[in-house]
Design a protein around this motif. Structure first.
Motif, PDB file in Angstrom:
ATOM      1  N   SER A  49     -92.794   1.063  14.120  1.00 35.59           N
ATOM      2  CA  SER A  49     -92.565   1.762  12.852  1.00 35.59           C
ATOM      3  C   SER A  49     -93.322   3.083  12.831  1.00 35.59           C
ATOM      4  O   SER A  49     -92.810   4.108  12.360  1.00 35.59           O
ATOM      5  CB  SER A  49     -93.006   0.910  11.660  1.00 35.59           C
ATOM      6  N   GLN A  91     -87.736   0.445   5.839  1.00 37.14           N
ATOM      7  CA  GLN A  91     -87.606  -0.987   5.589  1.00 37.14           C
ATOM      8  C   GLN A  91     -87.474  -1.230   4.091  1.00 37.14           C
ATOM      9  O   GLN A  91     -86.708  -2.060   3.652  1.00 37.14           O
ATOM     10  CB  GLN A  91     -88.817  -1.746   6.154  1.00 37.14           C
ATOM     11  N   ASP A 169     -85.284   1.257  10.676  1.00 36.59           N
ATOM     12  CA  ASP A 169     -86.387   0.340  10.943  1.00 36.59           C
ATOM     13  C   ASP A 169     -86.032  -1.055  10.456  1.00 36.59           C
ATOM     14  O   ASP A 169     -86.006  -1.317   9.262  1.00 36.59           O
ATOM     15  CB  ASP A 169     -87.654   0.850  10.254  1.00 36.59           C
ATOM     16  N   GLU A 170     -85.768  -1.944  11.358  1.00 37.25           N
ATOM     17  CA  GLU A 170     -85.359  -3.329  11.059  1.00 37.25           C
ATOM     18  C   GLU A 170     -84.268  -3.392   9.990  1.00 37.25           C
ATOM     19  O   GLU A 170     -84.423  -4.072   8.980  1.00 37.25           O
ATOM     20  CB  GLU A 170     -86.568  -4.165  10.649  1.00 37.25           C
TER      21      GLU A 170
HETATM   22 MG   LIG Z   1     -92.545  -2.297  11.783  1.00 33.05          MG
END
Ligand SMILES: [Mg+2]
Ligand SMILES: Nc1ncnc2c1ncn2[C@@H]1O[C@H](COP(=O)(O)OP(=O)(O)OP(=O)(O)O)[C@@H](O)[C@H]1O
Length: 508
Positions: A49, A91, A169-170
Motif C-alpha cells: 500500500s 481501500q 489497493d485490494e
Molecule cells: Mg495494504
C-alpha cells in the motif's frame, strides 16, 4: 526486465519511506508501463500500500526519485500526480454519498462542476460509461450503491480525470466471485486502452490470471518482478515468504462427542434484514461453518444472534439461556463474541493502541473493583500480539498505523481477550496474507480444542471445508442443508449453492 514493452509511465529509483522505526520502503526501484496490469503481492506489512501511495503522490518519498514519462518530478503530491494522470482507488473509498453517480464522477474534474449543465453532464457520463461498459445509472445516489458499484464510480472518476495509471489497493476484498470476474475484465479493458493498472491483492489466483507482471514485496524491499506468464503460484508464495510454505491447513481437531453441550442453538431465525428461516447448532469444541454466497444472509444472521440487529421470529439459545433480544454488551460479558467482517465500522478504534483496543473488549473481565489492572492488560496484549504474529510487535502503537492484514489480526486478538465460550468469525482471513492465514487457521483449531464453540463464515469456501466439522448451506436467508465437509467436495457444495430449490431439503 521481461514483460510488456509499453513505454514506462512511472519509475521509482531508490525510494525510501520510514514511519518512525518502521522501514516501510527500503531502496525500492521499479517501473510501471503503459498497457500492463502490474500486480503487487507480499505479506501483510510488506509495503504494498505504501508503494502504491508513493506512486499516486499520497506519500512522498523520504529519499530517492520518482520519474514520470522519463523525467524526474520536483514536487509530488496527489494533485500533481492527478494532473500527470495517476490515480489511486483506495481501500476506503472516497466518494460523496449524497451526490449522484454522475456528480461523483465529475466532481473536482473541472472547476465549476455544480455549474455543469445537467444535459452536458449526462451526455459526458454516457460517453464515458459506454467506453468501459459499466451500465451505471448516472442519477443513482452513491449512498444506495453496493460496494462493487461504488468502486466502478471511483474508476470512472479517475478516468474522467484522464488517469493513465490506476492503483487499485485490494479492490476485490469485498466482491462476490461474479463481481471479481467483472473487475478483472475491467482491468483488461483499461490495459487494452493503454492504461497501466496496478493491482494490489492477496488473491494469488486472480493475480496470476490477470496480471502481466507481478512484483513481490517483502519487508519493504522489492524482491523480484516476475513475468506473470512464466511464474507458478508456488514460486510466488516462496518469494513472498522468503521460505517454503507449510501446508496451508492444520489438521482438523477431533470432533466433540455427542455429550458435548450445545452452546449455540438457533431455530427458525427471521429478521427484517434478510434472514428468512435459519436453524443451526454449535457444540462446545465444534467448528461449524455457514456456506453461502455473498448476500445470502449469513452476516445478517450472525448480527442478530450477537445482538446487533433485532430478531423478528424464532429462537436463539446460548448455553441454557434464551438469548433473544440481548445486546452486544450482554453477549460479550457472557462469553459470546463476534469478529465482524468490517473491521473499521464494527471493530477497531484506529487512533487507539492495540492494547487499548483489546482492553475495550474485556473491560468487564479485567476490571478489579472498578480499577483496570494495567500491567495485566499489557501482558495480555503482548501475549495475543505474539500468538497472532501481529507486526510490528508493539501493542502500544495505534492500530491505524498497522497494515490492513495486521489490523485484522488485532481485531481477532480483541475478541480473544474477552475470554469467549463461543466465537463467531465473519471472514476472519480477509486481507490476510498466505502465511498469516495459516496462523489464524491454527488458532481456530486451537480454540476448538480448548472447548470453545466456533461459528465460521468465509467466502473462501475451502476454509470451511478444511477446518469445520459440520457446515450448513445457506441461500436466500435460509439454511437448506447440513453437510459434513470431510464427506463432500467444494465442487459439490458450489453446485448445490448455485442450483438451489429453496425448501426442497429444509434443515431439520
Ligand atoms: Mg495494504
Ligand atoms: N501511516 C502509517 N503510519 C505508521 N506506519 C505505517 C503507516 N502506513 C504503513 N505503515 C507501516 O509500514 C509498513 C508497510 O505497510 P503497508 O500498509 O504498506 O503494508 P501492506 O503490504 O499494504 O500490507 P497489507 O497486506 O496488510 O495491507 C507496515 O509495517 C505498516 O505498519
Amino acid at each position: 526486465m521481461t514483460g510488456p514493452t509499453g513505454s514506462v509511465l512511472v519509475e521509482l529509483r531508490g525510494v525510501e519511506k520510514r514511519f518512525g522505526a518502521t522501514h516501510a520502503l527500503d531502496a525500492v526501484s521499479l517501473d510501471v508501463r503503459a498497457g500492463e496490469i502490474h500486480a503487487f503481492v507480499g505479506e501483510n506489512g510488506a509495503g504494498k500500500s505504501t508503494l502504491g501511495k508513493v506512486i499516486a503522490g499520497i506519500y512522498s518519498a523520504d529519499q530517492g526519485e520518482v520519474f514520470v514519462d522519463g523525467a524526474p518530478v520536483e514536487r509530488w503530491n496527489p494533485g500533481i500526480a492527478q494532473r500527470r494522470g495517476i490515480a489511486m482507488i483506495a481501500q476506503e473509498l472516497a466518494l460523496v454519498p449524497d451526490l449522484t453517480v454522475a456528480q461523483n464522477v465529475f466532481l473536482g474534474a473541472e472547476q465549476h462542476w455544480l455549474g455543469v449543465e445537467r444535459r452536458n453532464l449526462d451526455a459526458r457520463f454516457a460517453a464515458l460509461d459506454a467506453e468501459v461498459g459499466f451500465g451505471l445509472d448516472p442519477h443513482a445516489r452513491v449512498r444506495d450503491l453496493r460496494i462493487a458499484d461504488k468502486q466502478k464510480v471511483e474508476i470512472l472518476r479517475s478516468l474522467a480525470r484522464g488517469a493513465r495509471v490506476i492503483v487499485m489497493d485490494e479492490p476485490t476484498s469485498s466482491l462476490t466471485a461474479h463481481e471479481m470476474t467483472q473487475l478483472e475484465d475491467l482491468m483488461r479493458t483499461l490495459r487494452d486502452r493503454g492504461c497501466c493498472v496496478i493491482y494490489v491483492s492477496h488473491f494469488l489466483d486472480s493475480v496470476l490470471g490477470v496480471a502481466d507482471r507481478i512484483t513481490v514485496m517483502r519487508d519493504g524491499r522489492r524482491i523480484e518482478t516476475f513475468d506473470a506468464a512464466a511464474v507458478r503460484k508456488h514460486d510466488l508464495v516462496t518469494s513472498m515468504l522468503g521460505r517454503e510454505m507449510d501446508q496451508a491447513y492444520p489438521d482438523r481437531p477431533a470432533a466433540p462427542g455427542p455429550d458435548a453441550p450445545v452452546l449455540l442453538d438457533v431455530q427458525h431465525l427471521r429478521t427484517d434484514t434478510g434472514v428468512e428461516d435459519m436453524s443451526f447448532t454449535v457444540r462446545a469444541g465444534e467448528i461449524v461453518g455457514l456456506l453461502g454466497l455473498v448476500g445470502s444472509g449469513r452476516t445478517e444472521c450472525l448480527r442478530a444472534v450477537f445482538g446487533l440487529d433485532a430478531i423478528v421470529e424464532g429462537e436463539v439459545r446460548f448455553g441454557d439461556l434464551d438469548w433473544s433480544g440481548r445486546s452486544p454488551k450482554q453477549s460479550i460479558d457472557a462469553g459470546l463474541v463476534l469478529v465482524s467482517e468490517d473491521r473499521h465500522k464494527d471493530g477497531l478504534v484506529l487512533q487507539r493502541s492495540v492494547r487499548e483496543n483489546i482492553a475495550l473488549a474485556s473491560l468487564g473481565a479485567r476490571a478489579r473493583g472498578g480499577v483496570i489492572d494495567g500491567r495485566r492488560e499489557r501482558s495480555v496484549a503482548e501475549e495475543l500480539s505474539r500468538a497472532l504474529e501481529i507486526r510490528p510487535l508493539d501493542p502500544e502503537l495505534p492500530v491505524g498505523w498497522f497494515s490492513g492484514g495486521n489490523q485484522q489480526k488485532a481485531l481477532l486478538g480483541k475478541a480473544l481477550a474477552a475470554g469467549p465460550k463461543a466465537i463467531i468469525l465473519d471472514e476472519p482471513t480477509r486481507g490476510v496474507d498466505v502465511g498469516a492465514k495459516r496462523t489464524i487457521y491454527e488458532l481456530i483449531a486451537r480454540l476448538a480444542e480448548e472447548g470453545i464453540a466456533v461459528l465460521l463464515i468465509s467466502s473462501e469456501h475451502e476454509e470451511i471445508m478444511e477446518l469445520a466439522h459440520r457446515a450448513y448451506l445457506v441461500s436466500d436467508g435460509r439454511t437448506f442443508a447440513e453437510i459434513v465437509p470431510v464427506q463432500t467436495t467444494v465442487e459439490d457444495v458450489l453446485f448445490r449453492l448455485f442450483h438451489v430449490t429453496p425448501g426442497e431439503e429444509a434443515a431439520a
